[in-house]
Design an enzyme around this catalytic site. Sequence first.
Site, PDB file in Angstrom:
ATOM      1  N   HIS A 275       8.672  -3.607 -10.024  1.00 35.84           N
ATOM      2  CA  HIS A 275       8.803  -3.690  -8.565  1.00 35.84           C
ATOM      3  C   HIS A 275       7.454  -3.592  -7.876  1.00 35.84           C
ATOM      4  CE1 HIS A 275       8.474   0.623  -7.218  1.00 35.84           C
ATOM      5  NE2 HIS A 275       8.950   0.906  -8.415  1.00 35.84           N
TER       6      HIS A 275
ATOM      7  N   ASP B 176       3.524   4.251  -8.796  1.00 37.87           N
ATOM      8  CA  ASP B 176       4.901   3.780  -8.589  1.00 37.87           C
ATOM      9  C   ASP B 176       4.953   2.747  -7.469  1.00 37.87           C
ATOM     10  OD1 ASP B 176       7.641   3.534  -8.584  1.00 37.87           O
ATOM     11  OD2 ASP B 176       7.988   5.379  -7.457  1.00 37.87           O
TER      12      ASP B 176
ATOM     13  N   GLU C  41      12.969  -2.451  -4.396  1.00 37.24           N
ATOM     14  CA  GLU C  41      13.472  -1.606  -5.497  1.00 37.24           C
ATOM     15  C   GLU C  41      13.733  -0.196  -5.022  1.00 37.24           C
ATOM     16  OE1 GLU C  41      12.982   1.294  -8.929  1.00 37.24           O
ATOM     17  OE2 GLU C  41      11.883   1.110  -7.032  1.00 37.24           O
ATOM     18  N   GLU C  42      12.865   0.294  -4.147  1.00 40.84           N
ATOM     19  CA  GLU C  42      12.934   1.694  -3.746  1.00 40.84           C
ATOM     20  C   GLU C  42      14.154   2.017  -2.894  1.00 40.84           C
ATOM     21  OE1 GLU C  42      11.298   3.965  -4.978  1.00 40.84           O
ATOM     22  OE2 GLU C  42       9.304   3.309  -5.570  1.00 40.84           O
TER      23      GLU C  42
ATOM     24  N   ASP D  91       7.586   0.119 -15.008  1.00 42.49           N
ATOM     25  CA  ASP D  91       7.727   0.926 -13.797  1.00 42.49           C
ATOM     26  C   ASP D  91       7.085   2.280 -14.051  1.00 42.49           C
ATOM     27  OD1 ASP D  91       8.419   2.050 -11.401  1.00 42.49           O
ATOM     28  OD2 ASP D  91      10.569   1.708 -11.600  1.00 42.49           O
TER      29      ASP D  91
ATOM     30  N   HIS E  86       6.189   9.579  -5.259  1.00 42.68           N
ATOM     31  CA  HIS E  86       6.734   9.343  -3.925  1.00 42.68           C
ATOM     32  C   HIS E  86       6.012  10.154  -2.848  1.00 42.68           C
ATOM     33  CE1 HIS E  86      10.860   7.428  -5.089  1.00 42.68           C
ATOM     34  NE2 HIS E  86       9.823   6.734  -5.513  1.00 42.68           N
TER      35      HIS E  86
END
Length: 479
Positions: free
Chosen positions: A267, A279, A312-313, A341, A441
């Site tokens: 992603h 990420d 994707e998130e 990923d 994140h």
Amino acid sequence: MRTIWAVLLVAVTALGCGTTTAPAPAPPPETAPTPTPQPDPGLPARLVADVTGAGALVHLIELQRIAEANGGNRALGTPGYDASVEYVAGVLRDAGYDVQTPGFTIRRFSAQEQRLTVDGGPVDVTALVYSPATPQGGVTGPLTVMTGQGCVPTDAAAVTPGSVALVRRGTCTFAQKVAGAVAAGAAAVIVINTDDVPLADGSLGEQTTGAVPTGGVSRSAGDALAGRAGASVTLTLATTVEETQSRNVLAQTRTGDPGEVVVAGGHLDSVPEGPGINDNGSGTAALLETAVRLGGAPPVTNAVRFAFWGAEEVGLVGSSRYVQGLSEEERARIALYLNLDMVASPNTSYMVYDGDDSDREGAGAGPPGSAAVERALIEGLAGAGVTASSTDFTGRSDYGPFIAAGIPSGGLFTGAGEPKTSEQAMLHGGTAGQPYDACYHQACDRVEAIDHTALDRNSDAVAAAVARFALSTEELANG
């Protein structure tokens, strides 16, 4: 590594070139078509030698620059994501690929208020993406605790009508867990994360219907709640959904059999909280480096398609839309899918998805052929000097839609916000009990935080696997 990074920061500049107005020479009367190169058995070794972590780092630096120029992130519906698409597509076109950026509409979710109280005391909570809003004043009810993973009807035996059901993450989708709780009468659901961090990546799925307001809590907060069945719980969520546009990036070689396609993807979007360099800038960068070194017209048997997924998130939307949009014939042309990923986590472990379910954990084996994909990636990491361990197909990344479509799948992963186990620390070094990526994140998910060695080794491993299957997919029939 800091010296290399500093040099690359200077080196990532655009080089201008002059133009000429001289007329082009007339073409010869007859121009022979460009011959298709013969498959080269030496391709895997050569590609692994050409692919480097330093080459991947160039792309990571650019993705971070894009984020910094666009509000600090590359999330869905932002200028940072659009700029990321243009950068990736441009690199691939320059490398000679047939590139497309198909768009899709998505319902973008946001939460304006997120509150949870238990017997009057506050508990940190995060709304799952696409959770319905609660009525004004919230939903109040007694806390009930689902058993197991909440994936079968008997797990909801303790749930009573009007209660707020507590369930653990894992094994099945969030939507399945909520559906089981709703069937038993729950008015709201709280999901306990597997990591001791807020559940910031949970989604009920864009097309889920019949759900109730659903929030997520960290593992430690959830463990404490699990012992408080019957407590009075109030969940208050103010959420909204609006339509927006996003894009995938798809690039295919101009050589190789288009009826037998090797797909490698990851992603491209980040979360709104940060630039998303591990990420999943790391997976994007490793794929781009492999694609550039492979070139758009390599000496292969099978076509190779590189995919960079949007949204994707917020629930694997880009990859899901892609797979759902394929005809039966188009699906049959995809020989396998490789997923990258998070492949540069700072407290790294080298993990390969468990295609044959040899660990006997979680969701089970992938579709037939997935064991061969796992084996190729393990051998690719071994060639880079690493003994791989396996990790379960949890459905948390873009391999999920491919597995659901029966396509052999696998991938590489170095860990997210969960703590590293003592076994992993013994095998791969690092610190047990600490997150694989403490910046997961968050705004600190930047180039400075990644493990450069992991990026290099995983780039080599995916290069080896891509070239191996580009030459032959016959081994898929045996596992």
